[in-house]
Motif scaffolding. Sequence first.
Motif, PDB file in Angstrom:
ATOM      1  N   MET A 257       0.829  -1.199   0.000  1.00  0.00           N
ATOM      2  CA  MET A 257       0.000   0.000   0.000  1.00  0.00           C
ATOM      3  C   MET A 257       0.865   1.252   0.000  1.00  0.00           C
ATOM      4  O   MET A 257       0.494   2.287  -0.562  1.00  0.00           O
ATOM      5  CB  MET A 257      -0.938   0.010   1.208  1.00  0.00           C
ATOM      6  N   GLY A 258       2.033   1.156   0.633  1.00  0.00           N
ATOM      7  CA  GLY A 258       2.955   2.290   0.645  1.00  0.00           C
ATOM      8  C   GLY A 258       3.437   2.676  -0.744  1.00  0.00           C
ATOM      9  O   GLY A 258       3.831   3.832  -0.962  1.00  0.00           O
ATOM     10  N   THR A 259       3.395   1.733  -1.701  1.00  0.00           N
ATOM     11  CA  THR A 259       3.780   2.090  -3.071  1.00  0.00           C
ATOM     12  C   THR A 259       2.711   2.956  -3.725  1.00  0.00           C
ATOM     13  O   THR A 259       3.015   3.757  -4.603  1.00  0.00           O
ATOM     14  CB  THR A 259       4.041   0.857  -3.953  1.00  0.00           C
ATOM     15  N   GLN A 260       1.453   2.773  -3.320  1.00  0.00           N
ATOM     16  CA  GLN A 260       0.390   3.639  -3.821  1.00  0.00           C
ATOM     17  C   GLN A 260       0.592   5.062  -3.291  1.00  0.00           C
ATOM     18  O   GLN A 260       0.430   6.036  -4.021  1.00  0.00           O
ATOM     19  CB  GLN A 260      -0.977   3.112  -3.385  1.00  0.00           C
ATOM     20  N   ILE A 261       0.953   5.154  -2.016  1.00  0.00           N
ATOM     21  CA  ILE A 261       1.222   6.457  -1.416  1.00  0.00           C
ATOM     22  C   ILE A 261       2.425   7.094  -2.100  1.00  0.00           C
ATOM     23  O   ILE A 261       2.419   8.291  -2.416  1.00  0.00           O
ATOM     24  CB  ILE A 261       1.445   6.307   0.095  1.00  0.00           C
ATOM     25  N   ALA A 262       3.459   6.303  -2.355  1.00  0.00           N
ATOM     26  CA  ALA A 262       4.651   6.821  -3.024  1.00  0.00           C
ATOM     27  C   ALA A 262       4.339   7.273  -4.446  1.00  0.00           C
ATOM     28  O   ALA A 262       4.866   8.294  -4.917  1.00  0.00           O
ATOM     29  CB  ALA A 262       5.752   5.761  -3.034  1.00  0.00           C
ATOM     30  N   GLN A 263       3.482   6.508  -5.151  1.00  0.00           N
ATOM     31  CA  GLN A 263       3.096   6.924  -6.496  1.00  0.00           C
ATOM     32  C   GLN A 263       2.321   8.241  -6.452  1.00  0.00           C
ATOM     33  O   GLN A 263       2.524   9.120  -7.299  1.00  0.00           O
ATOM     34  CB  GLN A 263       2.265   5.837  -7.170  1.00  0.00           C
ATOM     35  N   SER A 264       1.430   8.381  -5.473  1.00  0.00           N
ATOM     36  CA  SER A 264       0.704   9.643  -5.327  1.00  0.00           C
ATOM     37  C   SER A 264       1.667  10.796  -5.089  1.00  0.00           C
ATOM     38  O   SER A 264       1.499  11.891  -5.647  1.00  0.00           O
ATOM     39  CB  SER A 264      -0.297   9.539  -4.168  1.00  0.00           C
ATOM     40  N   LEU A 265       2.689  10.551  -4.283  1.00  0.00           N
ATOM     41  CA  LEU A 265       3.709  11.580  -4.065  1.00  0.00           C
ATOM     42  C   LEU A 265       4.396  11.938  -5.374  1.00  0.00           C
ATOM     43  O   LEU A 265       4.611  13.124  -5.672  1.00  0.00           O
ATOM     44  CB  LEU A 265       4.741  11.096  -3.049  1.00  0.00           C
ATOM     45  N   GLY A 266       4.759  10.928  -6.150  1.00  0.00           N
ATOM     46  CA  GLY A 266       5.436  11.181  -7.412  1.00  0.00           C
ATOM     47  C   GLY A 266       4.570  11.919  -8.409  1.00  0.00           C
ATOM     48  O   GLY A 266       5.048  12.784  -9.161  1.00  0.00           O
ATOM     49  N   ILE A 267       3.289  11.615  -8.412  1.00  0.00           N
ATOM     50  CA  ILE A 267       2.352  12.239  -9.345  1.00  0.00           C
ATOM     51  C   ILE A 267       2.045  13.677  -8.942  1.00  0.00           C
ATOM     52  O   ILE A 267       1.993  14.575  -9.787  1.00  0.00           O
ATOM     53  CB  ILE A 267       1.047  11.416  -9.414  1.00  0.00           C
ATOM     54  N   ARG A 268       1.878  13.916  -7.637  1.00  0.00           N
ATOM     55  CA  ARG A 268       1.366  15.200  -7.162  1.00  0.00           C
ATOM     56  C   ARG A 268       2.397  16.072  -6.460  1.00  0.00           C
ATOM     57  O   ARG A 268       2.193  17.273  -6.326  1.00  0.00           O
ATOM     58  CB  ARG A 268       0.178  14.939  -6.223  1.00  0.00           C
ATOM     59  N   HIS A 269       3.489  15.471  -5.994  1.00  0.00           N
ATOM     60  CA  HIS A 269       4.507  16.227  -5.265  1.00  0.00           C
ATOM     61  C   HIS A 269       5.909  15.855  -5.757  1.00  0.00           C
ATOM     62  O   HIS A 269       6.853  15.792  -4.963  1.00  0.00           O
ATOM     63  CB  HIS A 269       4.414  15.927  -3.763  1.00  0.00           C
ATOM     64  N   GLY A 270       6.040  15.609  -7.027  1.00  0.00           N
ATOM     65  CA  GLY A 270       7.306  15.132  -7.575  1.00  0.00           C
ATOM     66  C   GLY A 270       8.485  16.037  -7.286  1.00  0.00           C
ATOM     67  O   GLY A 270       9.617  15.557  -7.129  1.00  0.00           O
ATOM     68  N   GLY A 271       8.245  17.326  -7.187  1.00  0.00           N
ATOM     69  CA  GLY A 271       9.330  18.259  -6.934  1.00  0.00           C
ATOM     70  C   GLY A 271       9.958  18.113  -5.560  1.00  0.00           C
ATOM     71  O   GLY A 271      11.065  18.603  -5.329  1.00  0.00           O
TER      72      GLY A 271
END
Length: 258
Positions: free
Chosen positions: A91-105
């Motif tokens: 599930m943490g990979t979903q959270i990490a993907q959300s970070l990459g999509i929305r907070h990549g900077g």
Amino acid sequence: MFAELDGISLRYEDSGSGEPVILIAGFGATHAYWGGMRRLLDGYRVVTLDNRGCGETVYNGAFSIDDLADDVVLLADFLGIERFHVLGWSMGTQIAQSLGIRHGGRLKSITLVSAYLWRPARSAYLLNGYTKMAADGEAPTACLAMMVNAMSFPPSVFEKLEARGETMQIPRKLEDPKKMMMQLDAVNAYDTTELASGIQVPTLLVHGREDLMVPLPDGLAVAEKIPNCETLVLDDAGHNILPERYATEFREFIDSHS
């Protein structure tokens, strides 16, 4: 330690110094899940946390995967960390993907262990069913823990235990299944199939060849979506992968993007 963040009290641990690395656990797992990895990350600043739905984090109401990702960013702000590496499991990979999509900077790199774009149907059937029965009092929470164990480790682990006359132990302290159901509701509503290609952060995917919870093709589908994603496939590894199996590669990866 607790951080008061936008209406929640987030339980976290922060230790070490060096490049900041935030480790994000999966379904029903607290910050303690990362004890083994923390010991292998000497020379880094390591931050772990209890996601909403488990551990000691205090919150109100339902939440989404994006909410859990925003919690990570707010925690980084609270700790004075501008940019960081993130490692997510399950599930943490979903959270990490959300970070990459929305907070990549905010990210220097992403490592995804046992990842998926959208939760596999068979696993959802088992997890949703067992968790709901436990939440409704129709089955002991220990039954849910046994099912998760059976789906998370490769056959060789159970064969070795059986040969020694042992069996896999269930944690003494079990999480609240009603709160875990909230985590599953968030997972069930999150799908990165059309979004993962927008991740522009250096990414490493780690997956076990014997993963029953998330079969290898589902993991490789994530790597195919994310541009230039590096891939590490481990033989005789299931969904719950010992950190010793990939810690060296993980360190090399984050060092190359520090």
